[in-house]
Enzyme design. Structure first.
Site, PDB file in Angstrom:
ATOM      1  N   GLY A  57      -7.647  -3.102   1.499  1.00 14.58           N
ATOM      2  CA  GLY A  57      -8.072  -2.163   0.465  1.00 14.58           C
ATOM      3  C   GLY A  57      -7.245  -2.295  -0.805  1.00 14.58           C
ATOM      4  O   GLY A  57      -7.724  -2.051  -1.907  1.00 14.58           O
ATOM      5  N   GLU A 113      -0.584 -10.599   3.331  1.00  7.84           N
ATOM      6  CA  GLU A 113      -0.260  -9.756   4.478  1.00  7.84           C
ATOM      7  C   GLU A 113      -0.473 -10.531   5.774  1.00  7.84           C
ATOM      8  O   GLU A 113       0.353 -10.483   6.687  1.00  7.84           O
ATOM      9  CB  GLU A 113      -1.137  -8.501   4.472  1.00  7.84           C
ATOM     10  CG  GLU A 113      -0.764  -7.505   3.379  1.00  7.84           C
ATOM     11  CD  GLU A 113      -1.742  -6.357   3.256  1.00  7.84           C
ATOM     12  OE1 GLU A 113      -1.394  -5.366   2.600  1.00  7.84           O
ATOM     13  OE2 GLU A 113      -2.864  -6.446   3.813  1.00  7.84           O
ATOM     14  N   GLY A 154       0.809  -1.207   0.000  1.00 11.47           N
ATOM     15  CA  GLY A 154       0.000   0.000   0.000  1.00 11.47           C
ATOM     16  C   GLY A 154       0.845   1.260   0.000  1.00 11.47           C
ATOM     17  O   GLY A 154       2.081   1.205   0.042  1.00 11.47           O
ATOM     18  N   ASP A 176       3.335  -2.605   8.272  1.00  7.54           N
ATOM     19  CA  ASP A 176       2.282  -2.452   7.271  1.00  7.54           C
ATOM     20  C   ASP A 176       1.292  -1.395   7.737  1.00  7.54           C
ATOM     21  O   ASP A 176       1.236  -1.051   8.928  1.00  7.54           O
ATOM     22  CB  ASP A 176       1.562  -3.791   7.077  1.00  7.54           C
ATOM     23  CG  ASP A 176       0.787  -3.870   5.756  1.00  7.54           C
ATOM     24  OD1 ASP A 176       0.803  -2.889   4.987  1.00  7.54           O
ATOM     25  OD2 ASP A 176       0.152  -4.919   5.502  1.00  7.54           O
TER      26      ASP A 176
END
Length: 223
Positions: free
Chosen positions: A99, A106, A32, A84
């Site tokens: 998202g 993850e 992300g 993260d």
């Protein structure tokens, strides 16, 4: 601290602060925009570490572009930290993630780390999870069945136009009332055809680095 910092500036600020937790060895890295800033900062001290484990193909490519060696998770015995971001996180360190569509990897990488360090800006800090739709990764043949089961839980699932790195689909579940994130995480994962869901509550974050207009706040999970 400048109160006019943009969200991107806050993400960069908190990502840089996470570097203080990097000592040596192999680092688990998330996926992300905030994680990308962490990767860029990690590149400045790459001589201190042996390399990283990536939670997505995109993260692996960004790490490699900085000359950071990427290890296969099966070839190592664990990691000290996993860093993260989150789409939402509560004071109990329960998170809603996915998202970016990398929730399964993850969750796997996080499970192999001694500490989960969550980095995000203050807009992600919420009293209760669920305003952000909950991502659920599903096997393609099970998408309709899983959607019906999620509807029974009170959610409104919508198929995302997206294929995960694992070749699966994602149902984004709107309108879920997530009063008990641990129970909800377990319940959804028991639906046949679900790979995993974006609740990170059974294994929550250990440390939250939260970027605010006053600087980065450190919040630790109660022992």
């Amino acid at each position: 601290m400048n109160e006019q910092l943009s969200q991107d500036e806050l993400k960069k600020l908190v990502a840089n602060s996470a570097i203080d937790y990097v000592k040596s060895g192999i680092i688990g890295v998330g996926t992300g925009s905030t994680a990308n800033y962490f990767i860029d900062a990690l590149a400045q001290i790459k001589h201190k570490i042996d390399g990283a484990v990536a939670s997505s193909d995109a993260t692996a490519e960004r790490l490699k572009s900085h000359g950071i060696e990427v290890f296969d998770l099966n070839d190592i015995n664990g990691m000290d930290i996993y860093v993260d971001g989150a789409d939402e996180i509560t004071e109990h360190m329960h998170m809603l993630k996915g998202g970016g569509g990398a929730l399964t990897r993850e969750k796997i990488v996080a499970a192999n780390a001694k500490e989960f360090i969550c980095i995000c800006d203050e807009s992600k800090y919420v009293p209760i999870l669920g305003k952000f739709p909950l991502p659920v990764e599903v096997l393609p043949m099970a998408k309709s069945y899983v959607a019906r089961e999620l509807t029974k839980l009170g959610g409104q699932p919508q198929l995302r136009k997206f294929t995960t790195d694992n070749g699966n689909l994602i149902l984004d579940v709107h309108e879920l009332k997530i009063a008990d994130p641990i129970e909800m995480e377990i319940q959804i994962n028991q639906i046949v055809g679900v790979v995993t869901n974006g609740l990170f509550a059974v294994r929550p974050a250990n440390i939250l680095l939260l970027a605010t207009s006053e600087g980065v706040k450190t919040i630790k999970k109660d022992a």
